[in-house]
Design a protein around this motif. Structure first.
Motif, PDB file in Angstrom:
ATOM      1  N   THR A 170      18.979  48.960  46.938  1.00 17.54           N
ATOM      2  CA  THR A 170      19.504  48.029  45.944  1.00 17.54           C
ATOM      3  C   THR A 170      20.566  47.168  46.647  1.00 17.54           C
ATOM      4  O   THR A 170      21.003  47.493  47.759  1.00 17.54           O
ATOM      5  CB  THR A 170      20.154  48.775  44.771  1.00 17.54           C
ATOM      6  OG1 THR A 170      21.357  49.422  45.245  1.00 17.54           O
ATOM      7  CG2 THR A 170      19.204  49.820  44.187  1.00 17.54           C
ATOM      8  N   PRO A 171      20.996  46.064  46.024  1.00 19.91           N
ATOM      9  CA  PRO A 171      22.061  45.259  46.643  1.00 19.91           C
ATOM     10  C   PRO A 171      23.310  46.069  46.972  1.00 19.91           C
ATOM     11  O   PRO A 171      23.936  45.859  48.017  1.00 19.91           O
ATOM     12  CB  PRO A 171      22.340  44.193  45.577  1.00 19.91           C
ATOM     13  CG  PRO A 171      21.024  44.010  44.885  1.00 19.91           C
ATOM     14  CD  PRO A 171      20.447  45.400  44.825  1.00 19.91           C
ATOM     15  N   ILE A 192      15.110  43.180  48.154  1.00 19.63           N
ATOM     16  CA  ILE A 192      16.228  42.248  47.984  1.00 19.63           C
ATOM     17  C   ILE A 192      15.879  40.884  48.568  1.00 19.63           C
ATOM     18  O   ILE A 192      15.333  40.781  49.660  1.00 19.63           O
ATOM     19  CB  ILE A 192      17.502  42.790  48.661  1.00 19.63           C
ATOM     20  CG1 ILE A 192      17.897  44.137  48.048  1.00 19.63           C
ATOM     21  CG2 ILE A 192      18.655  41.799  48.549  1.00 19.63           C
ATOM     22  CD1 ILE A 192      19.082  44.795  48.744  1.00 19.63           C
ATOM     23  N   ASN A 193      16.209  39.834  47.824  1.00 18.83           N
ATOM     24  CA  ASN A 193      16.080  38.474  48.333  1.00 18.83           C
ATOM     25  C   ASN A 193      17.361  38.095  49.066  1.00 18.83           C
ATOM     26  O   ASN A 193      18.446  38.581  48.735  1.00 18.83           O
ATOM     27  CB  ASN A 193      15.830  37.498  47.183  1.00 18.83           C
ATOM     28  CG  ASN A 193      15.546  36.080  47.670  1.00 18.83           C
ATOM     29  OD1 ASN A 193      16.457  35.300  47.909  1.00 18.83           O
ATOM     30  ND2 ASN A 193      14.274  35.766  47.806  1.00 18.83           N
ATOM     31  N   LYS A 195      19.147  35.626  48.873  1.00 19.03           N
ATOM     32  CA  LYS A 195      20.166  35.049  47.990  1.00 19.03           C
ATOM     33  C   LYS A 195      21.012  36.135  47.330  1.00 19.03           C
ATOM     34  O   LYS A 195      22.177  35.903  46.998  1.00 19.03           O
ATOM     35  CB  LYS A 195      19.499  34.192  46.920  1.00 19.03           C
ATOM     36  CG  LYS A 195      18.806  32.956  47.478  1.00 19.03           C
ATOM     37  CD  LYS A 195      18.064  32.187  46.403  1.00 19.03           C
ATOM     38  CE  LYS A 195      17.350  30.981  46.989  1.00 19.03           C
ATOM     39  NZ  LYS A 195      16.569  30.245  45.960  1.00 19.03           N
ATOM     40  N   GLN A 196      20.429  37.311  47.128  1.00 17.78           N
ATOM     41  CA  GLN A 196      21.180  38.423  46.550  1.00 17.78           C
ATOM     42  C   GLN A 196      22.101  39.076  47.567  1.00 17.78           C
ATOM     43  O   GLN A 196      23.080  39.718  47.197  1.00 17.78           O
ATOM     44  CB  GLN A 196      20.213  39.486  46.006  1.00 17.78           C
ATOM     45  CG  GLN A 196      19.346  39.031  44.838  1.00 17.78           C
ATOM     46  CD  GLN A 196      18.308  40.082  44.500  1.00 17.78           C
ATOM     47  OE1 GLN A 196      17.243  40.164  45.107  1.00 17.78           O
ATOM     48  NE2 GLN A 196      18.631  40.912  43.526  1.00 17.78           N
ATOM     49  N   ASP A 212      11.967  35.510  45.107  1.00 15.67           N
ATOM     50  CA  ASP A 212      12.906  34.443  44.804  1.00 15.67           C
ATOM     51  C   ASP A 212      12.726  34.053  43.339  1.00 15.67           C
ATOM     52  O   ASP A 212      11.924  33.185  43.001  1.00 15.67           O
ATOM     53  CB  ASP A 212      12.653  33.240  45.722  1.00 15.67           C
ATOM     54  CG  ASP A 212      13.680  32.132  45.531  1.00 15.67           C
ATOM     55  OD1 ASP A 212      14.506  32.239  44.608  1.00 15.67           O
ATOM     56  OD2 ASP A 212      13.650  31.151  46.296  1.00 15.67           O
ATOM     57  N   GLU A 214      14.712  32.507  41.434  1.00 14.03           N
ATOM     58  CA  GLU A 214      15.170  31.140  41.186  1.00 14.03           C
ATOM     59  C   GLU A 214      14.026  30.146  41.346  1.00 14.03           C
ATOM     60  O   GLU A 214      13.864  29.227  40.538  1.00 14.03           O
ATOM     61  CB  GLU A 214      16.310  30.796  42.143  1.00 14.03           C
ATOM     62  CG  GLU A 214      16.938  29.437  41.900  1.00 14.03           C
ATOM     63  CD  GLU A 214      18.135  29.179  42.801  1.00 14.03           C
ATOM     64  OE1 GLU A 214      18.316  28.022  43.218  1.00 14.03           O
ATOM     65  OE2 GLU A 214      18.877  30.138  43.077  1.00 14.03           O
ATOM     66  N   ILE A 240      18.019  42.896  36.052  1.00 21.99           N
ATOM     67  CA  ILE A 240      17.095  41.827  36.423  1.00 21.99           C
ATOM     68  C   ILE A 240      16.957  40.814  35.291  1.00 21.99           C
ATOM     69  O   ILE A 240      16.983  39.591  35.519  1.00 21.99           O
ATOM     70  CB  ILE A 240      15.709  42.395  36.801  1.00 21.99           C
ATOM     71  CG1 ILE A 240      15.828  43.309  38.023  1.00 21.99           C
ATOM     72  CG2 ILE A 240      14.731  41.266  37.087  1.00 21.99           C
ATOM     73  CD1 ILE A 240      16.287  42.601  39.271  1.00 21.99           C
ATOM     74  N   MET A 243      19.971  38.652  35.110  1.00 19.54           N
ATOM     75  CA  MET A 243      20.031  37.758  36.258  1.00 19.54           C
ATOM     76  C   MET A 243      19.099  36.558  36.057  1.00 19.54           C
ATOM     77  O   MET A 243      19.484  35.402  36.281  1.00 19.54           O
ATOM     78  CB  MET A 243      19.649  38.498  37.533  1.00 19.54           C
ATOM     79  CG  MET A 243      19.664  37.635  38.788  1.00 19.54           C
ATOM     80  SD  MET A 243      18.973  38.461  40.241  1.00 19.54           S
ATOM     81  CE  MET A 243      17.212  38.469  39.828  1.00 19.54           C
TER      82      MET A 243
END
Length: 414
Positions: A170-171, A192-193, A195-196, A212, A214, A240, A243
């Motif tokens: 996880t982040p 994980i992307n 960006k995270q 992604d 976004e 999620i 987000m």
């Protein structure tokens, strides 16, 4: 109990596909002692420094790059950098000669990621067996994402000299690891992307395979703008869902949003009444789990309060959702997915091992990480995936999927 299912699957594959495993080494699915199979690797000769220099001086650059290993020899390091630039290879990914055997480690905090402790191992096995390379595979269960356990897990992997680590983290787990360890062995994080990862993204030995969201939200919002439809966003109350809801809010100018917990999804009538006015000219974004989405859509259909279309991101690209709603309602559902069609050979092993590369994006990204690592800089190695890295992030081919005959199919929406 955790690994018994995996061991049975390995045994089945060894029986059915023994001809494809004639050069395989060992498959170790757990830190606990398990039965092992060992076959002698006939490619045992290593390339010494003098061997590397001879390859370079004779302009056998691909051979030089494939045999190169990290070294303190400044001359060899400079030659490697020159070869990487000449061949146009991502310098951050070490080239790997699969004939010498790939050593893959799966780092997994079982208590944090649940079922992926089994399915991620299945995805790795499906890829390695399908690709036909000599390999060694071992699972390192850190139990959780506490700093001491992650650091101990990484150090153990590093000591055993694995070529690649796949980390299902996880982040927060990634943050705990990177704040306390200098990563020198290539580490792929399918969950994980970039960006995270934020401030941890620039680490040259860490690669990201996360979706992604976004980009997927942008596709949905652009469609709504083209159709001049308003947007109603129903967001899950989990991490999620919240987000994605925040991304929708930042991207779309005029959007109405609602957090949907389990109670609201079960009794959706009050929400329908709240949004009924104007809903027919709206697009409803379902940033909710498969179960909640499967509850919401039929209730809206029964109340004759259907939007122009239902839209969702990767989180609802799951055939189970289609079994939860009437076929006529499913015609209005369109999902953005990053998962491309699976190569026929890989699909065969995927089905045997039940890895679910077709719909589970974490498993898909896990197998993809091996594909990128194994085939980097080599024209000889067959690729099973079309995605590539941009910097340290996998770039996916997002597309819309609609529903036909209870299956997701790619569609073009105008």
């Amino acid at each position: 109990m955790l690994h018994s299912k995996i061991i049975q699957k390995i045994a089945l594959c060894l029986i059915i596909f023994v001809t494809h495993l004639a050069v395989a080494k060992e498959h170790i699915m757990s830190p606990l002692p398990v039965p092992e199979q060992e076959i002698v690797d006939i490619e045992i000769k290593k390339c010494s420094k003098s061997c590397l220099n001879k390859l370079y001086e004779s302009e056998q650059f691909f051979s030089f790059a494939s045999h190169y290993r990290s070294t303190k020899d400044k001359s060899l390091n400079e030659r490697y950098k020159a070869v990487v630039e000449e061949l146009g290879i991502n310098a951050f990914i070490p080239l790997f000669d699969s004939s010498n055997g790939l050593k893959v480690a799966l780092m997994i905090p079982q208590k944090n990621v649940g079922r992926y402790s089994v399915t991620s191992a299945d995805a790795i096995l499906a890829y390695l067996i399908a690709h036909g390379d000599n390999f060694s595979f071992k699972v390192f269960d850190t139990q959780n994402e506490e700093i001491k356990n992650l650091v101990a897990g990484y150090n153990k992997i590093h000591e055993e000299e694995f070529d690649l680590i796949v980390g299902i983290l996880t982040p927060k787990g990634l943050e705990n690891l990177l704040q306390n360890v200098n990563i020198t062995t290539p580490l792929f994080i399918p969950t994980i992307n970039e960006k995270q990862a934020m401030k941890f993204a620039p680490n040259k030995n860490v690669y990201f395979g996360g979706i992604d969201y976004e980009s997927q939200v942008n596709m949905m919002v652009t469609l709504a703008e083209q159709k001049k439809n308003a947007i109603i966003s129903f967001n899950d109350d989990g991490m999620i869902g919240k987000m994605i809801g925040a991304i929708v809010q930042s991207r779309a100018g005029n959007v109405r949003q609602e957090i949907i917990d389990s109670k609201k999804s079960t009794n959706f009538a009050p929400i329908i009444a709240k949004y009924r006015q104007g809903i027919r000219n709206s697009m409803v974004m379902l940033n909710t789990s498969v179960i909640k989405s499967g509850l919401i859509i039929p209730q809206m259909g029964n109340a004759r309060a259907m939007p122009s279309v239902f839209l969702s991101t990767q989180i609802n690209y799951n055939p189970s959702l289609l079994t939860l709603m009437p076929k006529e309602d499913a015609k209005k559902l369109f999902v953005v997915s990053a998962i491309s069609p699976i190569h026929t050979r890989l699909l065969l092993f995927n089905e045997i091992l039940s890895a679910d590369l077709q719909y589970d994006w974490v498993n898909y990204a896990t197998a993809l990480s091996l594909d990128i690592f194994l085939t980097q800089g080599s024209k000889a190695n067959q690729r099973f995936f079309s995605e590539s890295l941009q910097g340290n992030q996998v770039i996916y081919h997002n597309r819309f999927y609609g529903v036909k005959d209870s299956h997701f199919i790619p569609v073009k929406l105008k």
